[in-house]
Scaffold this motif. Structure first.
Motif, short mmCIF file in Angstrom:
data_model
loop_
_atom_site.label_atom_id
_atom_site.label_comp_id
_atom_site.label_asym_id
_atom_site.label_seq_id
_atom_site.Cartn_x
_atom_site.Cartn_y
_atom_site.Cartn_z
N ASP A 1 13.04 8.49 -2.78
CA ASP A 1 12.03 9.39 -2.21
C ASP A 1 10.84 8.62 -1.63
OD1 ASP A 1 11.04 8.45 -4.57
OD2 ASP A 1 10.28 10.35 -5.29
N ILE A 2 11.05 7.36 -1.31
CA ILE A 2 9.98 6.54 -0.73
C ILE A 2 10.39 6.09 0.67
CG2 ILE A 2 8.66 4.40 -0.93
CD1 ILE A 2 8.89 4.64 -3.94
N GLY A 3 9.48 6.28 1.61
CA GLY A 3 9.71 5.83 2.98
C GLY A 3 8.78 4.68 3.29
N GLU A 4 9.37 3.54 3.60
CA GLU A 4 8.58 2.34 3.86
C GLU A 4 8.43 2.09 5.36
OE1 GLU A 4 9.04 -2.52 3.42
OE2 GLU A 4 10.23 -1.20 2.12
N PHE A 5 7.22 1.78 5.78
CA PHE A 5 7.01 1.26 7.12
C PHE A 5 7.53 -0.18 7.09
CE2 PHE A 5 4.37 4.90 7.38
CZ PHE A 5 4.13 5.16 8.73
N TYR A 6 8.81 -0.32 7.40
CA TYR A 6 9.53 -1.58 7.18
C TYR A 6 9.02 -2.67 8.12
CZ TYR A 6 13.70 -4.41 6.12
OH TYR A 6 14.55 -5.39 5.71
N VAL A 7 8.96 -2.37 9.39
CA VAL A 7 8.39 -3.29 10.38
C VAL A 7 7.69 -2.46 11.46
CG1 VAL A 7 8.75 -5.35 11.78
CG2 VAL A 7 10.50 -4.70 10.12
N VAL A 8 6.50 -2.87 11.82
CA VAL A 8 5.74 -2.22 12.89
C VAL A 8 5.29 -3.30 13.86
CG1 VAL A 8 3.74 -0.80 13.46
CG2 VAL A 8 4.92 -0.45 11.28
N GLY A 9 5.66 -3.18 15.13
CA GLY A 9 5.33 -4.23 16.08
C GLY A 9 4.90 -3.71 17.43
N VAL A 10 3.97 -4.45 18.05
CA VAL A 10 3.47 -4.12 19.39
C VAL A 10 3.55 -5.36 20.26
CG1 VAL A 10 1.45 -3.38 20.72
CG2 VAL A 10 1.88 -2.39 18.46
N ASP A 11 3.99 -5.20 21.49
CA ASP A 11 3.99 -6.30 22.44
C ASP A 11 2.57 -6.87 22.54
OD1 ASP A 11 3.78 -7.82 24.87
OD2 ASP A 11 5.59 -6.84 25.60
N PRO A 12 2.40 -8.18 22.36
CA PRO A 12 1.05 -8.76 22.40
C PRO A 12 0.28 -8.43 23.67
CG PRO A 12 2.61 -10.37 21.56
CD PRO A 12 3.42 -9.20 22.04
N SER A 13 0.96 -8.27 24.80
CA SER A 13 0.27 -7.97 26.05
C SER A 13 -0.23 -6.53 26.11
CB SER A 13 1.20 -8.23 27.25
OG SER A 13 2.28 -7.31 27.27
N ARG A 14 0.21 -5.70 25.15
CA ARG A 14 -0.19 -4.30 25.15
C ARG A 14 -1.10 -3.95 23.97
NH1 ARG A 14 5.17 -4.74 27.03
NH2 ARG A 14 5.86 -3.23 28.63
N SER B 1 5.08 3.94 2.02
CA SER B 1 4.64 2.63 1.57
C SER B 1 4.72 1.64 2.72
CB SER B 1 5.49 2.15 0.39
OG SER B 1 6.78 1.76 0.83
N LEU B 2 4.06 0.50 2.54
CA LEU B 2 4.13 -0.57 3.53
C LEU B 2 3.61 -1.86 2.91
CD1 LEU B 2 0.95 -1.18 4.64
CD2 LEU B 2 1.33 1.11 5.59
N TYR B 3 3.98 -2.97 3.53
CA TYR B 3 3.49 -4.28 3.14
C TYR B 3 2.63 -4.84 4.28
CZ TYR B 3 6.89 -4.39 -0.70
OH TYR B 3 7.61 -4.12 -1.84
N LEU C 1 0.84 -1.19 0.00
CA LEU C 1 0.00 0.00 0.00
C LEU C 1 0.88 1.25 0.00
CD1 LEU C 1 -2.58 -1.04 2.77
CD2 LEU C 1 -2.62 -1.58 0.32
N ARG C 2 0.37 2.31 -0.62
CA ARG C 2 1.12 3.56 -0.65
C ARG C 2 0.18 4.75 -0.46
NH1 ARG C 2 5.91 3.53 -5.30
NH2 ARG C 2 7.06 1.73 -4.47
N ARG C 3 0.77 5.87 -0.04
CA ARG C 3 0.02 7.13 -0.01
C ARG C 3 0.98 8.30 -0.17
NH1 ARG C 3 -1.92 9.88 5.50
NH2 ARG C 3 -1.53 11.65 4.11
N ASP C 4 0.47 9.37 -0.75
CA ASP C 4 1.22 10.62 -0.89
C ASP C 4 1.17 11.35 0.45
OD1 ASP C 4 2.14 13.18 -1.45
OD2 ASP C 4 1.19 13.26 -3.41
N ILE C 5 2.33 11.70 0.99
CA ILE C 5 2.36 12.40 2.28
C ILE C 5 2.94 13.81 2.14
CG2 ILE C 5 2.46 10.28 3.61
CD1 ILE C 5 5.48 10.81 4.00
N ALA C 6 3.01 14.31 0.91
CA ALA C 6 3.60 15.64 0.70
C ALA C 6 2.88 16.72 1.49
CB ALA C 6 3.60 15.98 -0.79
N ASP C 7 1.56 16.57 1.65
CA ASP C 7 0.78 17.59 2.35
C ASP C 7 0.36 17.13 3.76
OD1 ASP C 7 0.87 19.29 0.13
OD2 ASP C 7 -0.86 18.29 -0.78
#
Length: 273
Positions: free
Chosen positions: A201-214, A240-242, A116-122
């Protein structure tokens, strides 16, 4: 000691990426090719397959754009299956030729990974979007992060098994910036993280993680806001992100932030008799 990979392989992958708009090999595949966990099979310098042995194994295959339509990919896949009959195969970008080759060789799609992608210029981040976050400290935060990553992705077939070697390899990449690797701690320790990968010029949310207990406390939104704020501060215009297509909660979260479809990666498997 990591293996020095041939330059023609990098050239082949770069050319395929330029034409397809999608890299043929994942970051983890490059790591495993260098440390010997994956085997490289090639047809001259026109095609290459990266195979991780196992039951099942895993396969990624690329044919040079100038050599396509000649049966080279099919011949290389036949060779791979002769040596590794039980493999999961990734088709990055879900191109028609990949679908046709999969159908001819008995592979069925079993998993979809959305980009997925989105324009974040604004995009205007909230003033407090980065409050409470600290940058990753190589050598100091490694163990805490690896433990949280393993817990957060315990059921994930790739991400949850990362080791110190895998982390070190990523930190040695030209794109790595510790300032793009944001950690969030609370009174009980490391609670969540958002790791950004910036190339061109692309910034990827490479890994996003949360402790399961939280989980369930709104940390997912805090991580997205922090990641976007970091990218905006660097002047990045596209995020961008996967995400796995069946991860409905995550897909809903990202679409709520304006992320739209860009490409699809498909994982295939065939029945082995």
């Amino acid at each position: 000691m990591p293996e020095q990979l041939p330059q023609w392989l990098r050239t082949l992958a770069t050319r395929a990426t330029e034409v397809d708009g999608q890299p043929p090999f994942s970051d983890q595949t490059w790591v495993e090719l260098r440390d010997g966990r994956r085997e490289l099979l090639a047809t001259a310098e026109d095609a290459a397959a990266a195979v991780r042995p196992g039951t099942p194994g895993e396969l990624e295959l690329v044919v040079h754009p100038d050599a396509r339509g000649r049966g080279i990919g099919g011949a290389l896949l036949e060779r791979v299956l002769g040596e590794h009959p039980d493999v999961l195969a990734w088709a990055h970008g879900d191109h028609p030729a990949s679908r046709a080759l999969a159908a001819r060789t008995g592979f069925e799609p079993i998993r979809e990974l959305l980009q997925l992608r989105r324009d974040i210029a604004d995009h205007e981040p909230a003033a407090n979007a980065l409050d409470g976050f600290t940058s990753f400290r190589p050598g100091s935060d490694d163990a805490d992060w690896l433990a949280l990553n393993a817990a957060a992705f315990a059921s994930h077939p790739e991400q949850g098994s990362l080791t110190q070697v895998d982390l070190d390899e990523r930190m040695s990449e030209p794109w790595f910036d510790a300032g793009d690797f944001l950690l969030l701690r609370d009174a009980d320790g490391l609670a969540a993280f958002v790791w950004m990968k910036v190339e061109d010029d692309i910034g990827e949310f490479y890994v996003v993680g949360v402790d399961p207990s939280r989980q369930g406390g709104g940390l997912g939104r805090r991580l997205v806001e922090a990641g976007l704020a970091r990218l905006v501060s660097r002047g990045i215009r596209t995020a961008s992100l996967y995400v796995d297509a069946d991860n409905t909660a995550a897909v809903r979260l990202y679409r709520g932030y304006g992320f739209g479809d860009h490409t699809i990666d498909v994982q295939y498997r065939r029945e082995v008799r």
